[in-house]
Write a protein that holds these residues in place. Sequence first.
Motif, PDB file in Angstrom:
ATOM      1  N   PRO A  69       0.795  -1.235   0.000  1.00  0.00           N
ATOM      2  CA  PRO A  69       0.000   0.000   0.000  1.00  0.00           C
ATOM      3  C   PRO A  69       0.821   1.276   0.000  1.00  0.00           C
ATOM      4  N   GLN A  70       2.137   1.157   0.144  1.00  0.00           N
ATOM      5  CA  GLN A  70       2.951   2.358   0.316  1.00  0.00           C
ATOM      6  C   GLN A  70       4.349   2.116  -0.230  1.00  0.00           C
ATOM      7  N   ALA A  93      -5.561   8.449   7.063  1.00  0.00           N
ATOM      8  CA  ALA A  93      -6.621   8.708   6.084  1.00  0.00           C
ATOM      9  C   ALA A  93      -7.664   7.600   6.038  1.00  0.00           C
ATOM     10  N   THR A  95      -7.364   4.701   4.556  1.00  0.00           N
ATOM     11  CA  THR A  95      -7.380   4.021   3.254  1.00  0.00           C
ATOM     12  C   THR A  95      -6.840   2.593   3.320  1.00  0.00           C
ATOM     13  N   PHE A  96      -5.975   2.291   4.279  1.00  0.00           N
ATOM     14  CA  PHE A  96      -5.444   0.939   4.439  1.00  0.00           C
ATOM     15  C   PHE A  96      -5.029   0.740   5.890  1.00  0.00           C
TER      16      PHE A  96
END
Length: 320
Positions: A69-70, A93, A95-96
């Motif tokens: 994810p990053q 955020a 998001t994950f």
Amino acid sequence: MSAPQTEVTMTQEQVRARVAELSAFQAPRRESPWRRVMRHFVASRSAMLGLVIVLLLIVSAIAAPWITPQNPYDLMQLDVLDARLHPGTPNGAGTFTYWLGTDGQGRDLVSAILYGLRISVGIGVGSALIAGVIGTLIGLLAAYAGGKVDTVLMRFADLVLSFPSILVAMLILAYVGKGIFNVMATLVVLEWAYYARTARGQALVERRKEYVEAARGLNLSSWRIMVRHILPNCLPPLIVIGTLQVARAITLEATLSFLGLGVPITEPSLGLLISNGYQYMLSGEYWISFYPGITLLVVIVAINLVGDRLRDILNPRWQK
């Protein structure tokens, strides 16, 4: 006259029947050495487990840009507020999820481990291949030339092997500085002697065999005899050495990075990830060093399982 003709006819029928039997019989195909190696290797569950783990980790590391994810190397994707989060915490955020937590810079540990694994395995495999090529050629040259050439090359190899590897690596990197290329070059300096000694010992045995004398009788060049005829018969022990040297190179790189002499901070390997979390161990934030350390341990053990099995199979005295 009819009786002899009958006997001749019966004899011909017997011959035809015998020929048919022989044509129907197929001698067992001779098993090639590489097929035998694969058959014995697959028979070991521990070696197959190690091979599967190594392949899974390598595939995951290669696919890291698409499955993580990053990007831990992109500072624009990092959030300092997400530093040292516990495993299973969602990001700011939402998001994950940081399934293995984050480190002191806010990097997702899953992403950092896979990206770090790319560097560690890349340095280990790259240095082992380069050192293998250089050391093998030096060993073949020493064995084939003999005399003063053999003495000088092997004494130099003994000199390299006589010093502690980690001490020599620290001295070299303290002089040339950090960097992936510098670490790889340092590991090549430390590893080539193992291949040279192994290749020389095997080549000395092969040099006395008749096919080498036949090649010399055909007036073939020394380079062709060494590379085309002697080298293929020296490969089995070199493959074993190469497999084990990959694990050794990964361990040395992790040690150097842990000490701050390996790869730069912007591109952390597994050793540097362990070093980044070492200062937080006593504060209860164990995951920063624990998960990279477990990954490093699994990689080294898996590679050693594969190498040990290959060593057993390729050993001439090994019996099933």
